[in-house]
Design a protein around this motif. Structure first.
Motif, PDB file in Angstrom:
ATOM      1  N   ALA A 106       0.821  -1.211   0.000  1.00 14.56           N
ATOM      2  CA  ALA A 106       0.000   0.000   0.000  1.00 14.56           C
ATOM      3  C   ALA A 106       0.858   1.264   0.000  1.00 14.56           C
ATOM      4  O   ALA A 106       0.314   2.376  -0.022  1.00 14.56           O
ATOM      5  N   GLY A 107       2.182   1.104   0.045  1.00 18.79           N
ATOM      6  CA  GLY A 107       3.069   2.256   0.048  1.00 18.79           C
ATOM      7  C   GLY A 107       3.196   2.933   1.394  1.00 18.79           C
ATOM      8  O   GLY A 107       3.630   4.087   1.472  1.00 18.79           O
ATOM      9  N   HIS A 108       2.848   2.205   2.466  1.00 15.33           N
ATOM     10  CA  HIS A 108       2.917   2.791   3.809  1.00 15.33           C
ATOM     11  C   HIS A 108       4.257   2.529   4.492  1.00 15.33           C
ATOM     12  O   HIS A 108       4.613   3.252   5.427  1.00 15.33           O
ATOM     13  N   LEU A 109       4.978   1.502   4.061  1.00 18.85           N
ATOM     14  CA  LEU A 109       6.252   1.158   4.683  1.00 18.85           C
ATOM     15  C   LEU A 109       7.356   1.166   3.634  1.00 18.85           C
ATOM     16  O   LEU A 109       7.113   0.907   2.443  1.00 18.85           O
ATOM     17  N   ARG A 110       8.570   1.441   4.087  1.00 16.99           N
ATOM     18  CA  ARG A 110       9.725   1.381   3.195  1.00 16.99           C
ATOM     19  C   ARG A 110       9.854  -0.022   2.612  1.00 16.99           C
ATOM     20  O   ARG A 110       9.494  -1.013   3.229  1.00 16.99           O
ATOM     21  N   GLU A 111      10.408  -0.085   1.404  1.00 14.54           N
ATOM     22  CA  GLU A 111      10.568  -1.379   0.739  1.00 14.54           C
ATOM     23  C   GLU A 111      11.525  -2.291   1.492  1.00 14.54           C
ATOM     24  O   GLU A 111      11.416  -3.511   1.426  1.00 14.54           O
TER      25      GLU A 111
END
Length: 229
Positions: free
Chosen positions: A155-160
């Motif tokens: 969801a783009g909430h945490l770093r990869e």
């Protein structure tokens, strides 16, 4: 002609305890034993002598074993509430439509409980007895965290490069506060979580929200109070 046996319930002897009184007394004894067990296991670990639990509860060892014939049975009953809290927190986090928010709320609940309930620390950062099936519970928790982290990354909430292994690191750091007084440990845990979670985010805000208030601690707070494990 011999007297016939009466099938009517026998009335309690005058002045003797009524059955309801006996059941209530048994319930009180059971709760006293469980409260004592949580305290003793939190202070000394789940391998503490059963006799220590009996002394703390003010009952005889024989009474304790009649109610809880094995250590595993006692530990399971003593920490049942903590297990239920953990399971509910996981379910709520997985159901949150925003996985990043769900993860943060989950971690906040765990960190708060970790520093305010020593029994929670005993159960989740130490080993389970056989009845609690520690390996199964740990595998279930790790699988749930991995799924939640994966959803938050997608969801783009945490770093990869955020890894589920970063969560045990956070919990180990917070658990070091468990020996501090509650008015120090609780704000310190919340502030530490807020600090770290900002670095976990894929896109930290340029003007992040204010951190929780700093705890009343100085370098002397690096030492645990005397007498605590």
């Amino acid at each position: 002609m011999p007297d016939q046996t009466s099938h009517n319930p026998r009335e309690p002897a005058a002045g003797g305890p009524r059955p309801d009184d006996l059941r209530a007394d048994a319930r009180r004894n059971r709760e006293r034993v469980l409260e004592a067990a949580r305290e003793v296991f939190a202070d000394r670990g789940v391998d503490a002598p059963m006799s220590a639990v009996a002394r703390r509860a003010g009952v005889g060892v024989a009474t304790l074993y009649r109610r809880f014939p094995t250590r595993s049975a006692l530990v399971t009953a003593a920490f049942d509430d903590q297990l239920a809290v953990c399971a509910t927190a996981f379910e709520e986090a997985m159901a949150d439509p925003s996985p990043g928010h769900g993860l943060y709320v989950l971690l906040e609940k765990v960190c708060t409980t970790l520093v305010t309930d020593r029994g929670f620390e005993t159960v989740f950062l130490a080993g389970f007895p056989e009845a609690l099936d520690y390996d199964r519970e740990r595998a279930w928790a790790e699988e749930g965290l991995s799924r939640l982290v994966q959803r938050a990354r997608e969801a783009g909430h945490l770093r990869e490069d955020f890894d589920p292994a970063d969560i045990p690191l956070l919990l180990l750091a917070v658990s070091g506060l468990a020996g501090q007084p509650r008015d120090t440990a609780l704000p310190a845990a919340r502030r530490l979580l807020a600090y770290l979670f900002q670095s976990f985010q894929a896109h930290p805000p340029s003007r992040p929200a204010p951190l929780p208030p700093a705890p009343p601690v100085d370098l002397r707070g690096l030492h645990r109070p005397t007498g605590r494990p």
